[in-house]
Motif scaffolding. Structure first.
Motif, mmCIF file in Angstrom:
data_model
loop_
_atom_site.group_PDB
_atom_site.id
_atom_site.type_symbol
_atom_site.label_atom_id
_atom_site.label_comp_id
_atom_site.label_asym_id
_atom_site.label_seq_id
_atom_site.Cartn_x
_atom_site.Cartn_y
_atom_site.Cartn_z
ATOM 1 N N ASP A 41 0.828 -1.213 0.000
ATOM 2 C CA ASP A 41 0.000 0.000 0.000
ATOM 3 C C ASP A 41 0.856 1.253 0.000
ATOM 4 O O ASP A 41 0.565 2.213 -0.719
ATOM 5 N N LYS A 44 2.419 1.702 -3.446
ATOM 6 C CA LYS A 44 1.407 2.096 -4.423
ATOM 7 C C LYS A 44 1.104 3.601 -4.293
ATOM 8 O O LYS A 44 0.985 4.294 -5.290
ATOM 9 N N ASP A 45 0.999 4.065 -3.063
ATOM 10 C CA ASP A 45 0.657 5.468 -2.813
ATOM 11 C C ASP A 45 1.825 6.433 -3.003
ATOM 12 O O ASP A 45 1.622 7.630 -3.139
ATOM 13 N N ASN A 46 3.052 5.921 -2.999
ATOM 14 C CA ASN A 46 4.224 6.801 -3.039
ATOM 15 C C ASN A 46 5.143 6.532 -4.225
ATOM 16 O O ASN A 46 6.309 6.911 -4.195
#
Length: 47
Positions: A41, A44-46
């Motif tokens: 996660d 994916k976000d960074n």
């Protein structure tokens, strides 16, 4: 075919491990599965 996994060793603070174990258990996951999920996660976000 399952994804390939690789074993590694890391050092974490005891308080972090304890909190992660509780959350993982509450989500019916192993500690390793939960850490892997958190890292996926985050990446994916960074990325």
């Amino acid at each position: 075919m399952k994804p390939i996994k690789q074993k590694i060793s890391i050092t974490l603070d005891i308080d972090i491990i304890e909190k992660l174990r509780i959350i993982a258990e509450n989500n019916d996951r192993s500690l390793s599965q939960y850490i892997n999920l958190i890292l996926k996660d985050y990446l994916k976000d960074n990325s």
